[in-house]
Design a protein around this motif. Structure first.
Motif, short mmCIF file in Angstrom:
data_model
loop_
_atom_site.label_atom_id
_atom_site.label_comp_id
_atom_site.label_asym_id
_atom_site.label_seq_id
_atom_site.Cartn_x
_atom_site.Cartn_y
_atom_site.Cartn_z
N TYR A 95 -60.73 118.80 19.91
CA TYR A 95 -60.28 119.30 18.62
C TYR A 95 -58.87 119.85 18.76
N CYS A 96 -58.05 119.65 17.77
CA CYS A 96 -56.66 120.08 17.78
C CYS A 96 -56.58 121.61 17.81
N GLN A 97 -55.74 122.13 18.68
CA GLN A 97 -55.57 123.58 18.78
C GLN A 97 -54.80 124.15 17.60
N PHE A 98 -54.17 123.30 16.81
CA PHE A 98 -53.37 123.76 15.67
C PHE A 98 -54.13 123.74 14.35
N GLY B 135 -57.69 122.60 14.18
CA GLY B 135 -59.12 122.70 14.39
C GLY B 135 -59.90 121.44 14.07
N HIS C 186 -45.38 120.16 17.78
CA HIS C 186 -45.63 120.38 19.21
C HIS C 186 -45.39 119.09 20.00
#
Length: 57
Positions: free
Chosen positions: A5-8, A10, A36
């Motif tokens: 899942y993307c850290q930015f 979710g 990023h």
């Protein structure tokens, strides 16, 4: 659901692309993830090569 899942954002917002140096990787499609990727890789999903689109041609 399994997977990264993307850290930015979710979400699982990644697509497979090939960078200018030939490396294949998953790049984010959300705005913060794209920023990023540009900082780290020099490209985002809109500027890296989409090998799947080429296969359709």
């Amino acid at each position: 659901m399994a997977g990264a899942y993307c850290q930015f954002c979710g979400h699982r917002c990644f697509v497979y692309r090939v960078l200018a140096d030939g490396r294949g990787c998953h790049l984010a499609t959300c705005l913060r993830g794209m920023a990023h990727d540009r900082k780290v890789c020099g490209q985002d999903h809109t500027t890296a090569r989409n090998p799947h689109a080429e296969a359709d041609q």
